[in-house]
Design a protein around this motif. Structure first.
Motif, PDB file in Angstrom:
ATOM      1  N   ALA A 158      43.882  38.925  46.867  1.00 18.10           N
ATOM      2  CA  ALA A 158      43.208  38.361  45.591  1.00 18.10           C
ATOM      3  C   ALA A 158      42.090  39.432  45.070  1.00 18.10           C
ATOM      4  O   ALA A 158      41.924  39.570  43.973  1.00 18.10           O
ATOM      5  N   ALA A 159      41.203  40.100  45.922  1.00 17.32           N
ATOM      6  CA  ALA A 159      40.266  40.877  45.632  1.00 17.32           C
ATOM      7  C   ALA A 159      40.967  42.211  45.054  1.00 17.32           C
ATOM      8  O   ALA A 159      40.477  42.717  44.260  1.00 17.32           O
ATOM      9  N   MET A 160      42.224  42.566  45.572  1.00 15.68           N
ATOM     10  CA  MET A 160      42.894  43.633  44.951  1.00 15.68           C
ATOM     11  C   MET A 160      43.428  43.224  43.335  1.00 15.68           C
ATOM     12  O   MET A 160      43.532  44.342  42.772  1.00 15.68           O
ATOM     13  N   VAL A 161      43.801  42.159  43.261  1.00 13.94           N
ATOM     14  CA  VAL A 161      44.331  41.762  41.713  1.00 13.94           C
ATOM     15  C   VAL A 161      43.126  41.744  40.928  1.00 13.94           C
ATOM     16  O   VAL A 161      43.146  41.852  39.853  1.00 13.94           O
ATOM     17  N   CYS A 162      41.916  41.375  41.511  1.00 14.04           N
ATOM     18  CA  CYS A 162      40.557  41.183  40.751  1.00 14.04           C
ATOM     19  C   CYS A 162      40.062  42.636  40.546  1.00 14.04           C
ATOM     20  O   CYS A 162      38.958  42.682  40.064  1.00 14.04           O
ATOM     21  N   GLU A 177      37.464  33.987  39.145  1.00 11.91           N
ATOM     22  CA  GLU A 177      37.915  35.355  38.268  1.00 11.91           C
ATOM     23  C   GLU A 177      39.500  35.278  38.007  1.00 11.91           C
ATOM     24  O   GLU A 177      39.682  35.463  36.965  1.00 11.91           O
ATOM     25  N   LEU A 178      40.324  34.919  39.069  1.00  9.98           N
ATOM     26  CA  LEU A 178      41.686  34.521  38.678  1.00  9.98           C
ATOM     27  C   LEU A 178      42.063  33.873  37.474  1.00  9.98           C
ATOM     28  O   LEU A 178      42.734  33.700  36.692  1.00  9.98           O
ATOM     29  N   ASP A 179      41.184  32.594  37.463  1.00  9.79           N
ATOM     30  CA  ASP A 179      41.476  31.564  36.470  1.00  9.79           C
ATOM     31  C   ASP A 179      41.101  32.074  35.184  1.00  9.79           C
ATOM     32  O   ASP A 179      41.723  31.880  34.084  1.00  9.79           O
TER      33      ASP A 179
END
Length: 390
Positions: free
Chosen positions: A103-107, A166-168
């Motif tokens: 998730a951190a990589m996506v963000c 952050e994903l939302d």
């Protein structure tokens, strides 16, 4: 420390009422093939727990039932090894799962960001690193060691909630969902001895050598599993590679190999190696893939295209705030540089939307890397030099 099945059942009953729980494990595998589970850390919103898998008589069934409960989200950081342990111990793949490293990589936190970095940047806290190299199999564990272990799941709650927000906000939750589908697919954790040869780096020039590599690597894998020892205890990688190249068919030839320990050729292990060599030489060459001889067979044109695409990937990922490694590997880029029809991860799902189609446009000359208002951008020619991602 939870050391009885009864207290573990009470903890898991409480955690089962939570929307999510954070999970981590401590294990040792320096002297074994299968990891030895030494400690389990779990935390919910109102309760935390340290579970001692080494406690006499403790049945981990309540914990595994919690991991298998579809109503509770399981939050890990770098979940792969934790899940592998549960697959081996209980035959389950926890689901649903949220991996904060991915998730951190996506963000936009970079490639394979560490837990301590996220604790510092998101939870605004520090972790005492002095207990990092603890032998988790020793008892008793000190209060300091237990506090260090518990921090692996208590800070994780704050990190999860921040990354979820952050994903939302960015609408990238479905990007992560695709990655979690892979992480929770049982096929991800199936390792067959017949595939063990793929881990070994060696330059081969014939299919006979490849056949020997496949059979010797498979024999070593089965032997390591059966004895529960590291692969290197059975035979080191460089020895497997030398056997594949030299293809010894007699004890005398085996004894000449520099990578083998002295005396192994005349032992039962040596006999097993020669049987594996014979099995490899007996394989039908038509059934084997083309061996990798270690040379770069890409044309100069394809190599140039790959360099341009790698630069474009970096530019797009910096603009979008996502780790390039999550979008495409170097092998993916090389494959696309050689063929528009390459079937790689980059050309599926959100990755294709983000960069795959753009990579093909660059190859066709429909997009270029240039400057827009002083910033490097990847721009489509047919859009008035507007940034591609815009």
């Amino acid at each position: 420390m939870i050391t009885t099945t009864e207290s573990l059942a009470r903890l898991c009953e409480t955690l089962a009422r939570e929307d999510f729980v954070t999970v981590d494990t401590e294990f040792m595998r320096e002297t074994t093939y299968w990891p030895d589970l030494c400690l389990i850390q779990v935390a919910g919103e109102t309760v935390n727990g340290l579970i001692d898998p080494l406690a006499p008589g403790l049945d981990l069934a309540p914990f595994f039932a919690l991991m298998n409960d579809p109503a509770v989200l399981k939050v890990f950081h770098a979940a792969r090894q934790d899940i592998e342990i549960m697959v081996h111990r209980a035959g389950i793949v926890p689901h649903p799962v949220f991996d904060t490293q991915i998730a951190a990589m996506v963000c936009g936190f970079g490639d394979q960001v560490g837990y301590e970095s996220l604790v510092r940047r998101i939870a605004k806290s520090q972790i005492d690193k002095s207990s990092r190299f603890t032998d988790w199999s020793r008892r008793p564990l000190s209060d300091k060691q237990l506090a260090y272990a518990l921090a692996d799941v208590t800070h994780l709650r704050v990190i999860y909630e921040s990354l979820k927000q952050e994903l939302d906000r960015t609408g990238r939750e479905h990007w992560l969902r695709e990655e979690m589908d892979i992480l929770t697919n049982p096929a991800t954790y199936r390792t067959e001895p017949e595939d063990a040869w793929r881990r070994i780096r060696v330059r081969l020039r014939s299919k006979k050598q490849l056949g020997v590599l496949m059979e010797v690597a498979a024999w070593r894998e089965r032997e390591a599993r059966e004895k529960n020892v590291p692969r290197s205890r059975v035979l080191k990688d460089d020895a497997v590679a030398e056997i594949a190249v030299q293809m010894p068919q007699a004890r005398e030839a085996l004894n000449q190999l520099r990578a083998l320990p002295r005396g192994m050729a005349t032992s039962r292990t040596g006999e097993a190696i020669l049987k594996a060599v014979a099995a490899g030489l007996a394989l039908d060459p038509k059934s084997l893939p083309q061996p990798d001889d270690g040379r770069d067979d890409m044309s100069e044109q394809a190599q140039a295209a790959a360099e341009v695409l790698k630069l474009a990937l970096k530019v797009v990922c910096e603009q979008e705030g996502i780790a390039p490694k999550l979008v495409a590997s170097s092998a993916d880029i090389d494959a696309i540089a050689e063929s528009d029809a390459a079937d790689v991860h980059l050309m599926h799902g959100w990755r294709r939307e983000l960069f795959g189609d753009l990579a093909l446009a660059i190859k066709r000359g429909e997009a270029v890397i240039g400057f827009d208002k002083g910033r490097v951008r990847v721009m489509r020619k047919n859009s008035g030099l507007q940034a591609a991602a815009e």
